[in-house]
Design a protein around this motif. Structure first.
Motif, short mmCIF file in Angstrom:
data_model
loop_
_atom_site.label_atom_id
_atom_site.label_comp_id
_atom_site.label_asym_id
_atom_site.label_seq_id
_atom_site.Cartn_x
_atom_site.Cartn_y
_atom_site.Cartn_z
N TRP A 72 5.57 -5.67 -3.95
CA TRP A 72 4.66 -6.66 -3.37
C TRP A 72 5.30 -8.04 -3.37
O TRP A 72 5.21 -8.79 -2.39
CB TRP A 72 3.35 -6.66 -4.15
N PHE A 201 -2.78 -7.61 -2.88
CA PHE A 201 -2.25 -7.14 -4.15
C PHE A 201 -3.30 -6.28 -4.86
O PHE A 201 -4.48 -6.61 -4.88
CB PHE A 201 -1.88 -8.33 -5.04
N HIS A 256 -3.58 0.34 -0.23
CA HIS A 256 -2.48 -0.50 -0.72
C HIS A 256 -2.34 -0.39 -2.24
O HIS A 256 -2.15 -1.39 -2.93
CB HIS A 256 -2.72 -1.96 -0.32
#
Length: 330
Positions: A72, A201, A256
């Motif tokens: 990330w 995130f 994600h």
């Protein structure tokens, strides 16, 4: 990247690998050289082995957890900024560790060192995959491994001499020359990254994995203090498993996720993870226990304890490049 390749030609990929390897060597030195100082820390701070080991365990736990957000961060800030920032963090925390006046401060600086080392750990592999064609990646990994392994092979010997001459603060400073070189050459040789589409995130996923890692460590420590049948040990084990199950369920529902469970559907990846876990147990346990045994049980001084670790490390450093060549060929 194109300008750097045009300027340096075929040598650029090796130069970039060498730059990243310098910082990785600094991170590895922070891992391996510290172990010869464990008995001295116990004497200086009046602590037992079960307490002093947190200076090592905290570093390894932080290193493990810090690797999770690296992909990330690569998208967010780019390879160059992440590399230079982590390298600077390692240098600053090393200086702070040498100046520590209490054991709590020392453990805190070791945790920060571990975070920096964890951010740096995946970057050399990324350089190999991005810059080297598949037929030469084994050789690149072998040359990278030679430098990374040779440093900790020699490090315990140097660390032992520094410890006997200047005390444990000097061991914190062993990484600084490599950090300085990596920072200077990184500014010159690492390309600026193009912007990448940002993704959210996975705070919950990282939190669950951090909690699972720390609880697992506490569970292992509790085995010695309370035993397997103790209520505290069982409770910590149950919480660890709960965090792991919670993360798996969360990752299956989140597009994600910080680590995708589908990776483990590939048997090659799964077996690689098992091999890595087993190798980690053997490597980190032996590099911690053997120096402590030599220093505490056999009454070696730190210099001779470091020298006793030298032959196996040198043989490992010689074998790794040969393994890389054989991997490309066979």
């Amino acid at each position: 990247l194109e300008a750097l390749v045009a300027r340096h030609g075929e040598a650029f990929k090796w130069l970039a690998l060498a730059v990243v390897a310098l910082a990785t060597v600094a991170a590895v030195l922070a891992t391996s050289s510290f172990n010869v100082a464990v008995p001295a820390l116990g004497r200086d701070f009046g602590l037992g082995q079960d307490q002093v080991q947190w200076a090592v365990t905290g570093f390894l736990a932080a290193l493990t957890v810090a690797m999770l957000p690296t992909p990330w961060l690569l998208d967010r800030v780019g390879f160059r900024r992440l590399f230079l920032g982590a390298n600077l963090l390692l240098a600053v925390s090393s200086i702070a560790g040498a100046l520590s006046g209490s054991f709590g401060m020392l453990v805190a600086t070791r945790i920060v060192q571990g975070i920096a080392a964890g951010l740096l750990q995946p970057l050399p592999m990324l350089v190999v995959m991005r810059l080297f064609p598949s037929g030469s990646q084994g050789r690149a990994h072998g040359m990278l491994g030679f430098g990374i392994v040779l440093a900790p092979a020699v490090a315990p010997s140097i660390a032992g001499m520094l410890l006997d001459s200047f005390g444990w603060p000097a061991i914190f400073l062993m990484s600084l020359p490599f950090c300085a070189l990596a920072g200077v050459f990184g500014l010159i040789l690492l390309p600026r990254a193009a912007p990448v589409a940002q993704r959210p995130f996975d705070w919950l996923g990282v939190g669950l994995l951090c909690a699972a890692s720390l609880l697992a460590i506490d569970c292992i420590a509790s085995l010695r203090q309370h035993g397997l049948g103790a209520v505290w040990t069982q409770a910590v084990l149950a919480l660890t498993l709960l965090c792991v199950v919670g993360f798996v369920r969360h990752a299956q529902r989140t597009p994600h996720a910080i680590v995708s469970p589908t990776l483990f559907h590939d048997p090659r990846f799964s077996m690689g993870a098992v091999v890595g876990l087993t190798y980690g147990f053997g490597l980190y346990a032996s590099t911690y226990l053997i120096p402590v045994f030599l220093l505490s049980a056999l009454d070696y001084d730190a210099t001779y304890a470091g020298l006793a670790l030298l032959p196996s490390g040198l043989l490992l450093a010689v074998a790794i490049p040969a393994g890389g060549v054989l991997a490309d060929r066979y």
